[in-house]
Every structure is written in C-alpha cells, then in structure tokens.
Motif scaffolding. Sequence first.
Motif, PDB file in Angstrom:
ATOM      1  N   THR A  86       0.852  -1.190   0.000  1.00 41.64           N
ATOM      2  CA  THR A  86       0.000   0.000   0.000  1.00 41.64           C
ATOM      3  C   THR A  86       0.884   1.234   0.000  1.00 41.64           C
ATOM      4  O   THR A  86       1.900   1.279   0.677  1.00 41.64           O
ATOM      5  CB  THR A  86      -0.922   0.029   1.239  1.00 41.64           C
ATOM      6  OG1 THR A  86      -0.141  -0.198   2.408  1.00 41.64           O
ATOM      7  CG2 THR A  86      -2.002  -1.024   1.134  1.00 41.64           C
ATOM      8  N   TYR A  87       0.478   2.226  -0.780  1.00 43.53           N
ATOM      9  CA  TYR A  87       1.238   3.466  -0.879  1.00 43.53           C
ATOM     10  C   TYR A  87       0.335   4.644  -0.559  1.00 43.53           C
ATOM     11  O   TYR A  87      -0.834   4.689  -0.982  1.00 43.53           O
ATOM     12  CB  TYR A  87       1.805   3.628  -2.292  1.00 43.53           C
ATOM     13  CG  TYR A  87       2.803   2.561  -2.651  1.00 43.53           C
ATOM     14  CD1 TYR A  87       4.131   2.653  -2.212  1.00 43.53           C
ATOM     15  CD2 TYR A  87       2.430   1.459  -3.401  1.00 43.53           C
ATOM     16  CE1 TYR A  87       5.055   1.668  -2.530  1.00 43.53           C
ATOM     17  CE2 TYR A  87       3.349   0.464  -3.728  1.00 43.53           C
ATOM     18  CZ  TYR A  87       4.662   0.581  -3.289  1.00 43.53           C
ATOM     19  OH  TYR A  87       5.569  -0.395  -3.598  1.00 43.53           O
ATOM     20  N   THR A  88       0.914   5.609   0.152  1.00 43.74           N
ATOM     21  CA  THR A  88       0.149   6.785   0.573  1.00 43.74           C
ATOM     22  C   THR A  88      -0.462   7.521  -0.618  1.00 43.74           C
ATOM     23  O   THR A  88      -1.588   8.011  -0.536  1.00 43.74           O
ATOM     24  CB  THR A  88       1.070   7.735   1.380  1.00 43.74           C
ATOM     25  OG1 THR A  88       1.604   6.981   2.468  1.00 43.74           O
ATOM     26  CG2 THR A  88       0.321   8.920   1.914  1.00 43.74           C
ATOM     27  N   ILE A  89       0.275   7.602  -1.701  1.00 40.24           N
ATOM     28  CA  ILE A  89      -0.235   8.338  -2.866  1.00 40.24           C
ATOM     29  C   ILE A  89      -1.594   7.782  -3.334  1.00 40.24           C
ATOM     30  O   ILE A  89      -2.524   8.530  -3.620  1.00 40.24           O
ATOM     31  CB  ILE A  89       0.802   8.341  -4.036  1.00 40.24           C
ATOM     32  CG1 ILE A  89       0.314   9.141  -5.232  1.00 40.24           C
ATOM     33  CG2 ILE A  89       1.179   6.939  -4.488  1.00 40.24           C
ATOM     34  CD1 ILE A  89       0.460  10.608  -5.105  1.00 40.24           C
ATOM     35  N   ASP A  90      -1.719   6.460  -3.364  1.00 40.61           N
ATOM     36  CA  ASP A  90      -2.991   5.851  -3.805  1.00 40.61           C
ATOM     37  C   ASP A  90      -4.108   6.148  -2.801  1.00 40.61           C
ATOM     38  O   ASP A  90      -5.251   6.395  -3.179  1.00 40.61           O
ATOM     39  CB  ASP A  90      -2.822   4.331  -3.955  1.00 40.61           C
ATOM     40  CG  ASP A  90      -1.687   4.009  -4.914  1.00 40.61           C
ATOM     41  OD1 ASP A  90      -1.552   4.718  -5.920  1.00 40.61           O
ATOM     42  OD2 ASP A  90      -0.928   3.049  -4.644  1.00 40.61           O
ATOM     43  N   THR A  91      -3.746   6.115  -1.524  1.00 38.45           N
ATOM     44  CA  THR A  91      -4.728   6.369  -0.472  1.00 38.45           C
ATOM     45  C   THR A  91      -5.248   7.805  -0.545  1.00 38.45           C
ATOM     46  O   THR A  91      -6.454   8.041  -0.493  1.00 38.45           O
ATOM     47  CB  THR A  91      -4.073   6.125   0.909  1.00 38.45           C
ATOM     48  OG1 THR A  91      -3.609   4.776   0.915  1.00 38.45           O
ATOM     49  CG2 THR A  91      -5.036   6.351   2.039  1.00 38.45           C
ATOM     50  N   ILE A  92      -4.339   8.748  -0.684  1.00 40.98           N
ATOM     51  CA  ILE A  92      -4.756  10.158  -0.749  1.00 40.98           C
ATOM     52  C   ILE A  92      -5.639  10.394  -1.982  1.00 40.98           C
ATOM     53  O   ILE A  92      -6.662  11.083  -1.915  1.00 40.98           O
ATOM     54  CB  ILE A  92      -3.518  11.101  -0.773  1.00 40.98           C
ATOM     55  CG1 ILE A  92      -2.772  11.039   0.561  1.00 40.98           C
ATOM     56  CG2 ILE A  92      -3.924  12.540  -1.103  1.00 40.98           C
ATOM     57  CD1 ILE A  92      -3.519  11.665   1.744  1.00 40.98           C
ATOM     58  N   LYS A  93      -5.257   9.783  -3.093  1.00 37.20           N
ATOM     59  CA  LYS A  93      -6.072   9.961  -4.305  1.00 37.20           C
ATOM     60  C   LYS A  93      -7.483   9.413  -4.096  1.00 37.20           C
ATOM     61  O   LYS A  93      -8.465  10.005  -4.543  1.00 37.20           O
ATOM     62  CB  LYS A  93      -5.411   9.263  -5.487  1.00 37.20           C
ATOM     63  CG  LYS A  93      -4.282  10.067  -6.095  1.00 37.20           C
ATOM     64  CD  LYS A  93      -3.756   9.350  -7.302  1.00 37.20           C
ATOM     65  CE  LYS A  93      -2.680  10.163  -7.985  1.00 37.20           C
ATOM     66  NZ  LYS A  93      -1.995   9.358  -9.011  1.00 37.20           N
ATOM     67  N   GLU A  94      -7.566   8.277  -3.411  1.00 41.39           N
ATOM     68  CA  GLU A  94      -8.882   7.686  -3.158  1.00 41.39           C
ATOM     69  C   GLU A  94      -9.716   8.574  -2.219  1.00 41.39           C
ATOM     70  O   GLU A  94     -10.903   8.789  -2.443  1.00 41.39           O
ATOM     71  CB  GLU A  94      -8.723   6.284  -2.571  1.00 41.39           C
ATOM     72  CG  GLU A  94      -9.515   5.258  -3.370  1.00 41.39           C
ATOM     73  CD  GLU A  94      -9.205   3.849  -2.962  1.00 41.39           C
ATOM     74  OE1 GLU A  94     -10.060   3.237  -2.307  1.00 41.39           O
ATOM     75  OE2 GLU A  94      -8.098   3.365  -3.288  1.00 41.39           O
ATOM     76  N   PHE A  95      -9.064   9.113  -1.191  1.00 43.41           N
ATOM     77  CA  PHE A  95      -9.775  10.017  -0.280  1.00 43.41           C
ATOM     78  C   PHE A  95     -10.254  11.270  -1.022  1.00 43.41           C
ATOM     79  O   PHE A  95     -11.326  11.783  -0.764  1.00 43.41           O
ATOM     80  CB  PHE A  95      -8.886  10.425   0.897  1.00 43.41           C
ATOM     81  CG  PHE A  95      -8.879   9.420   2.031  1.00 43.41           C
ATOM     82  CD1 PHE A  95     -10.065   8.923   2.543  1.00 43.41           C
ATOM     83  CD2 PHE A  95      -7.694   8.990   2.598  1.00 43.41           C
ATOM     84  CE1 PHE A  95     -10.078   8.006   3.597  1.00 43.41           C
ATOM     85  CE2 PHE A  95      -7.687   8.076   3.644  1.00 43.41           C
ATOM     86  CZ  PHE A  95      -8.877   7.585   4.148  1.00 43.41           C
ATOM     87  N   LYS A  96      -9.422  11.757  -1.932  1.00 44.42           N
ATOM     88  CA  LYS A  96      -9.808  12.948  -2.708  1.00 44.42           C
ATOM     89  C   LYS A  96     -11.085  12.673  -3.504  1.00 44.42           C
ATOM     90  O   LYS A  96     -11.964  13.512  -3.614  1.00 44.42           O
ATOM     91  CB  LYS A  96      -8.691  13.353  -3.664  1.00 44.42           C
ATOM     92  CG  LYS A  96      -7.551  14.028  -2.956  1.00 44.42           C
ATOM     93  CD  LYS A  96      -7.159  15.321  -3.659  1.00 44.42           C
ATOM     94  CE  LYS A  96      -6.321  16.143  -2.717  1.00 44.42           C
ATOM     95  NZ  LYS A  96      -6.229  17.531  -3.041  1.00 44.42           N
ATOM     96  N   LYS A  97     -11.129  11.471  -4.060  1.00 42.37           N
ATOM     97  CA  LYS A  97     -12.325  11.096  -4.826  1.00 42.37           C
ATOM     98  C   LYS A  97     -13.547  11.042  -3.910  1.00 42.37           C
ATOM     99  O   LYS A  97     -14.635  11.497  -4.257  1.00 42.37           O
ATOM    100  CB  LYS A  97     -12.112   9.703  -5.451  1.00 42.37           C
ATOM    101  CG  LYS A  97     -11.798   9.769  -6.938  1.00 42.37           C
ATOM    102  CD  LYS A  97     -11.888   8.385  -7.545  1.00 42.37           C
ATOM    103  CE  LYS A  97     -10.544   7.968  -8.110  1.00 42.37           C
ATOM    104  NZ  LYS A  97     -10.389   6.529  -8.269  1.00 42.37           N
ATOM    105  N   MET A  98     -13.347  10.473  -2.711  1.00 42.94           N
ATOM    106  CA  MET A  98     -14.466  10.309  -1.783  1.00 42.94           C
ATOM    107  C   MET A  98     -14.970  11.642  -1.230  1.00 42.94           C
ATOM    108  O   MET A  98     -16.164  11.857  -1.071  1.00 42.94           O
ATOM    109  CB  MET A  98     -14.039   9.437  -0.595  1.00 42.94           C
ATOM    110  CG  MET A  98     -13.970   7.956  -0.910  1.00 42.94           C
ATOM    111  SD  MET A  98     -12.984   7.055   0.304  1.00 42.94           S
ATOM    112  CE  MET A  98     -13.905   7.344   1.780  1.00 42.94           C
ATOM    113  N   TYR A  99     -14.043  12.545  -0.896  1.00 39.87           N
ATOM    114  CA  TYR A  99     -14.419  13.780  -0.205  1.00 39.87           C
ATOM    115  C   TYR A  99     -14.497  15.001  -1.102  1.00 39.87           C
ATOM    116  O   TYR A  99     -14.919  16.075  -0.663  1.00 39.87           O
ATOM    117  CB  TYR A  99     -13.444  14.046   0.950  1.00 39.87           C
ATOM    118  CG  TYR A  99     -13.670  13.132   2.128  1.00 39.87           C
ATOM    119  CD1 TYR A  99     -14.646  13.425   3.088  1.00 39.87           C
ATOM    120  CD2 TYR A  99     -12.928  11.968   2.283  1.00 39.87           C
ATOM    121  CE1 TYR A  99     -14.865  12.590   4.170  1.00 39.87           C
ATOM    122  CE2 TYR A  99     -13.134  11.115   3.364  1.00 39.87           C
ATOM    123  CZ  TYR A  99     -14.099  11.436   4.313  1.00 39.87           C
ATOM    124  OH  TYR A  99     -14.313  10.615   5.371  1.00 39.87           O
TER     125      TYR A  99
END
Length: 209
Positions: A86-99
């Motif tokens: 897991t990489y932070t970059i993917d997580t942040i991108k997913e959160f951006k999509k959600m929020y």
Amino acid sequence: MERELRLGIMGGTFDPIHYGHLVTAEAVRDEFKLDKVIFVPAGNPPHKVKRKVTDKKHRYLMTILATITNPFFEVSSIEIDREGYTYTIDTIKEFKKMYGEKTLFYFITGADAVLEILTWKNADELLRLCYFVAATRPGIEGNKIDQELDKIRKLYGDVIYKVTVPSLAISSTDIRERVAKGRPIKYLLPEPVERYIQKYKLYKEDDSR
Ligand code: ATP
Ligand code: MG
C-alpha cells in the motif's frame, strides 16, 4: 460561506496503536482545527518487510478500540482492504475522490517518518496533493527535522508544517518487545488494546530479531 473540510490522515502500521499515536493526532487536530482525523492502518507496508507484521484485522480492530472514545477520530480500512503493497499516494487519491477536490488533507507523520517522505512513491505528486504535518518525536533531533522541512519547502513551497506534541517516548517496537519478555505495557496504550493483546496472545514471540 461554508469553509472547506479539513481532514487529518494518520497513517501507520499500528502494531499496536499506542498513546504516542493518539496524542499526536489530537494535538495536530487541535492546532489545525481539523474536522476529523482518519486513522489509516497500513495493509502491507513496503518499508516493513524485515519483520512479520501482525495480521491486519488485529491491527485494524486495535485501532478502532483505541480511537472509539474520541468523536473526532475515525478509522478507515482503505489500505487493509487493498491487496499487495500500500502506498500513501494511492490512499490520498482515493480520499480525494471520496471527499471532493475542495477538501484539504493534512497527512500527519512523526519526525522519523518525515525524514523519509522524499523517498516515498511519487513524493512530488503527493506533496502537491496534501499538506504534511511533522510531529516532534522523542529520539529525533529537532535540528534534523528543521533541515528536512527546509529542504522540502525549497522544492515544493509551504506544504509542510512542524507541530510540537507532548513528548511520549513510546514505540510499537518497544511494546512488542515488552510483551515478548513478559514486562508491563500498562499506561503505554489504552486499556482495551492491552486487553485485546492479551486475549489474542499477540506479540508473545520476540520478533525484534
Ligand atoms: P514501530 O516501532 O513498529 O515502527 P511506531 O511506534 O513507530 O512503530 P508506526 O505505526 O510506525 O508506530 O507510526 C505511525 C506514525 O506515528 C509515524 O508517522 C510515526 O512517526 C508516528 N509516531 C509513532 N509513535 C510516536 C510517538 N511516540 N510520538 C510521535 N509520533 C509517533
Ligand atoms: Mg515506526
């Protein structure tokens, strides 16, 4: 006009979660007036390949137990649900999509993690997608953090801040070693987490090798 949502993201292995993590998240939430802090237990952290990380379900549940009494804290399974590293970059991108694009993200890290940010996957993109908050941590020299912050600011601008948090010289490594040696872990982490560790007999074997 409503102000934009400000979310703190507290990433970690949380093996186990302890008061150092909690006091850091709360101090940053207060300092930046964050609407909430989302704890994100790492699934398969790429930098922790040297030792066996405890089953992600245990780490996720301990994180829930530890954060349950704080109305501003949430836990996300976004990383533990993902296969592979897991990489932070993917997580942040997913959160951006959600929020939504307007939400401001503050990624919270302890001083030791700050020294490594530039080596993270797609660091330059990441530093443009969210703010970083470097929390002081016992054992990591203030000067070293300041130097790294200067370096990052020269490259990317005002994207990283330092916050002084109440110093707790607690680490998950020390807690695991204590359990393995039968020494107390009381007052280092919330009691429900301590009970959980006992119930599932976690960290019984010394994994510090
Ligand atoms: P380990 O010893 O297994 O590396 P850890 O205690 O460092 O565990 P992590 O899950 O690696 O915990 O840390 C998650 C985040 O919390 C990191 O950014 C780390 O720097 C920060 N952190 C951990 N402990 C503290 C502490 N006592 N004070 C401030 N920040 C901390
Ligand atoms: Mg660590």
